[in-house]
Motif scaffolding. Structure first.
Motif, PDB file in Angstrom:
ATOM      1  N   UNK A   1       0.820  -1.216   0.000  1.00  0.00           N
ATOM      2  CA  UNK A   1       0.000   0.000   0.000  1.00  0.00           C
ATOM      3  C   UNK A   1       0.851   1.261   0.000  1.00  0.00           C
ATOM      4  N   UNK A   2       2.140   1.109   0.329  1.00  0.00           N
ATOM      5  CA  UNK A   2       3.037   2.275   0.405  1.00  0.00           C
ATOM      6  C   UNK A   2       4.050   2.273  -0.735  1.00  0.00           C
ATOM      7  N   UNK A   3       3.718   1.600  -1.825  1.00  0.00           N
ATOM      8  CA  UNK A   3       4.667   1.472  -2.941  1.00  0.00           C
ATOM      9  C   UNK A   3       5.017   2.813  -3.581  1.00  0.00           C
ATOM     10  N   UNK A   4       4.174   3.822  -3.409  1.00  0.00           N
ATOM     11  CA  UNK A   4       4.437   5.131  -3.991  1.00  0.00           C
ATOM     12  C   UNK A   4       5.293   6.031  -3.125  1.00  0.00           C
ATOM     13  N   UNK A   5       5.683   5.546  -1.937  1.00  0.00           N
ATOM     14  CA  UNK A   5       6.495   6.347  -1.012  1.00  0.00           C
ATOM     15  C   UNK A   5       7.974   6.071  -1.279  1.00  0.00           C
TER      16      UNK A   5
END
Length: 220
Positions: free
Chosen positions: A74-78
Motif C-alpha cells: 500500500x506504500x509502494x508510492x512512497x
C-alpha cells in the motif's frame, strides 16, 4: 505538488528542512515525526511522495522504518531518502537493501538537498557523490553474490544492458541514446527488469547490478 514527510529526532534539523522545503512552490511538508514508529504511522496516514528519514532514531531506527515501508504494498508510492550525519558503508548498504531510494549526508548544500527531493519523487536512484564512492568501494572488495547473479538470468539481454546503464547513473533518455532505442522502450526495459527482479525502485537495481557483477566498479 511533491508531498514530503520529515522523520528526525532532532527538532532543529526538522525545522531547517521544513523552512527550505516550504519556500518551494512545488513541495509541501505534510507532517513531521520525531521517531521511526511515529514516522511509520504518519506515512500510512499521509502517503507522502517522499519520506526523509534519519538513520539513527529512538524506538524504530531509519533502516527498519524503511524496511517496513518497502514491505507494505500500500506504500509502494512512497520513496524513502535516508538522512544522516555519517557516511558509513554499513548504513549505505543496509538502507539500500531495505528499499531506500537514496542516501544523503546532512551537510549537503540547500540546492542539492532540494534537487534530491525532486529526484526521489520521480522515482530515480539518488546517492550523494561521497556515498557513491564508499558504496562502490565495498563492491570492489567483495566477490559477486551467487543469488544476485542467478536473479539476473531472468532478464533478457537488452534488459540486462539497461540495468547496467542504470547502475552507471544514466537516465532513461541517456539509456535510450546509448542503446539506440526510444525513451519509451528504454523505460519499458527498466520497468520490466524491476518487475522481474522484484526491485522497488532504480536504487535497488543499482545494488543488484553491483552485487551480481553485472557492473564492475573501477578502483581508480
Amino acid at each position: 505538488m511533491i508531498r514530503v514527510l520529515l522523520v528526525d529526532d532532532q527538532p532543529l534539523i526538522r525545522s531547517g528542512f521544513r523552512v527550505l522545503l516550504d519556500l518551494e512552490d512545488d513541495i509541501e511538508v505534510v507532517a513531521e515525526a520525531a521517531d521511526g514508529e511515529e514516522g511509520l504511522a504518519l506515512v500510512r496516514e499521509h502517503r507522502p511522495d517522499v519520506a526523509l528519514v534519519d538513520v539513527q532514531m529512538p524506538v524504530v531506527d531509519g533502516i527498519e522504518a524503511t524496511r517496513r515501508i518497502a514491505a507494505d504494498p500500500a506504500l509502494s508510492g512512497v520513496h524513502v531518502v535516508i538522512l544522516t550525519n555519517y557516511g558509513l558503508d554499513t548504513y549505505v548498504y543496509n538502507a539500500l537493501r531495505a528499499g531506500a531510494a537514496g542516501f544523503l549526508v546532512k551537510d549537503i548544500v540547500p540546492e542539492d538537498f532540494l534537487h534530491a527531493v525532486r529526484v526521489a519523487a520521480r522515482g530515480d536512484a539518488l546517492l550523494a557523490p561521497s556515498i557513491t564512492r564508499r558504496l562502490i568501494h565495498r563492491y570492489v572488495t567483495e566477490p559477486p553474490h551467487a543469488d544476485a547473479r542467478a536473479a539476473l538470468e531472468e532478464l533478457t539481454g537488452r534488459e540486462r544492458e539497461a540495468v547496467a546503464l542504470v547502475a552507471k547513473g544514466l537516465s532513461n533518455d541517456e539509456i535510450a541514446a546509448r542503446m539506440t532505442i526510444s525513451s519509451m522502450t528504454a523505460k519499458t526495459h527498466v520497468n520490466r527488469a524491476m518487475a522481474k527482479l522484484r526491485a522497488r525502485d532504480r536504487a535497488q537495481l543499482v545494488v543488484l547490478a553491483y552485487e551480481s557483477g553485472l557492473v564492475t566498479p573501477r578502483t581508480s
